[in-house]
Design an enzyme around this catalytic site. Structure first.
Site, PDB file in Angstrom:
ATOM      1  N   LYS A 114      42.123  36.105  34.252  1.00 40.43           N
ATOM      2  CA  LYS A 114      41.597  36.897  35.366  1.00 40.43           C
ATOM      3  C   LYS A 114      42.343  36.506  36.635  1.00 40.43           C
ATOM      4  CE  LYS A 114      37.153  38.141  37.464  1.00 40.43           C
ATOM      5  NZ  LYS A 114      35.702  37.816  37.498  1.00 40.43           N
ATOM      6  N   HIS A 116      41.552  37.547  39.781  1.00 41.25           N
ATOM      7  CA  HIS A 116      40.762  37.676  40.999  1.00 41.25           C
ATOM      8  C   HIS A 116      39.441  36.935  40.799  1.00 41.25           C
ATOM      9  CE1 HIS A 116      39.423  40.930  38.355  1.00 41.25           C
ATOM     10  NE2 HIS A 116      38.241  40.838  38.963  1.00 41.25           N
TER      11      HIS A 116
END
Length: 234
Positions: A114, A116
């Site tokens: 991921k 963010h």
């Protein structure tokens, strides 16, 4: 052969009743034609998931109390391992809250990192410096488990062992395609490669012993013949 432990017998009955363990004719990735097929992904109903979680928890507790494994985190490789690790962790805390209720955590990995928010590859408890027990459905070729081990070690975790639902006790395909040659199993290869303890709730021997009275004589005979033909050397 000694009778199955009660949690193994209960798990086997649930697998048959829920059509998770099926008998017939099934082509595997190896192109072998198996007389039985087990799909842990079919434990999606509440009562079946409870049976699955209970079996994993008992297998883990048994291995833990024997001293074979010591762990802090139950890790489920994406994707099938995620509900297995989650359910097993909950059930561990319910069965033995004094030992597991406030100390045992779970984690799982993302297929892609991921970029963010909190970011990273791991969801759940941080792995750094922790003993990590991998929980998954089966070991076929061992590729997914090697990837999980690499991810855990990259995060600074220490792999404590592996627990799976089923050990097919089946030898790996011979490189030259000659299935008459003696060969180790995928589990045997992983044990040898990493020196890890690996446990299964059920083995093929357990299934053959436990399905007497639950499956037809023909299904039992065909499964015994399959074991004789493809049983691994380890």
């Amino acid at each position: 052969m000694a009778p199955l432990a009660s949690y193994k017998a209960d798990f086997l009955r649930a697998a048959i009743a829920g059509n998770i363990l099926k008998f017939g004719s099934f082509e595997l990735k190896s192109k072998r034609i198996s007389p039985y097929f087990f799909n842990a992904g079919d434990f999606y109903r509440a009562d079946l998931l409870e049976a699955l979680a209970t079996a994993y928890a008992h297998a883990i507790i048994e291995a833990h109390r024997s001293g074979a494994i010591q762990f802090d985190i139950v890790f489920g490789p994406a994707y099938k391992g995620i509900p297995l690790a989650t359910a097993a962790t909950i059930r561990l805390g319910q069965l033995d809250p004094a030992t597991y209720g406030h100390t045992t955590c779970y984690s799982f990995d993302r297929k892609e990192a991921k970029d963010h928010g909190e970011g990273g590859n791991i969801v759940g408890a941080p792995l750094k410096g922790k003993r990590v027990l991998i929980v998954d459905d089966v070991i076929t070729a061992g590729t997914a488990k090697r990837e999980a081990i690499a991810k855990i070690e990259k995060e600074g975790g220490i792999v404590a062992g592996i627990v799976v639902a089923l050990d097919r006790m089946e030898k790996l395909p011979s490189p030259d395609g000659d299935d008459s040659k003696p060969m180790p199993s995928a589990i045997g290869e992983l044990r040898k490669e990493y020196g890890l303890p690996i446990f299964a709730i059920l083995t093929l021997d357990d299934i053959i012993e436990g399905i007497k009275g639950l499956a037809s004589e023909e299904d039992i005979r065909r499964t015994e013949e399959y074991r004789a033909k493809y049983k691994a050397t380890d």
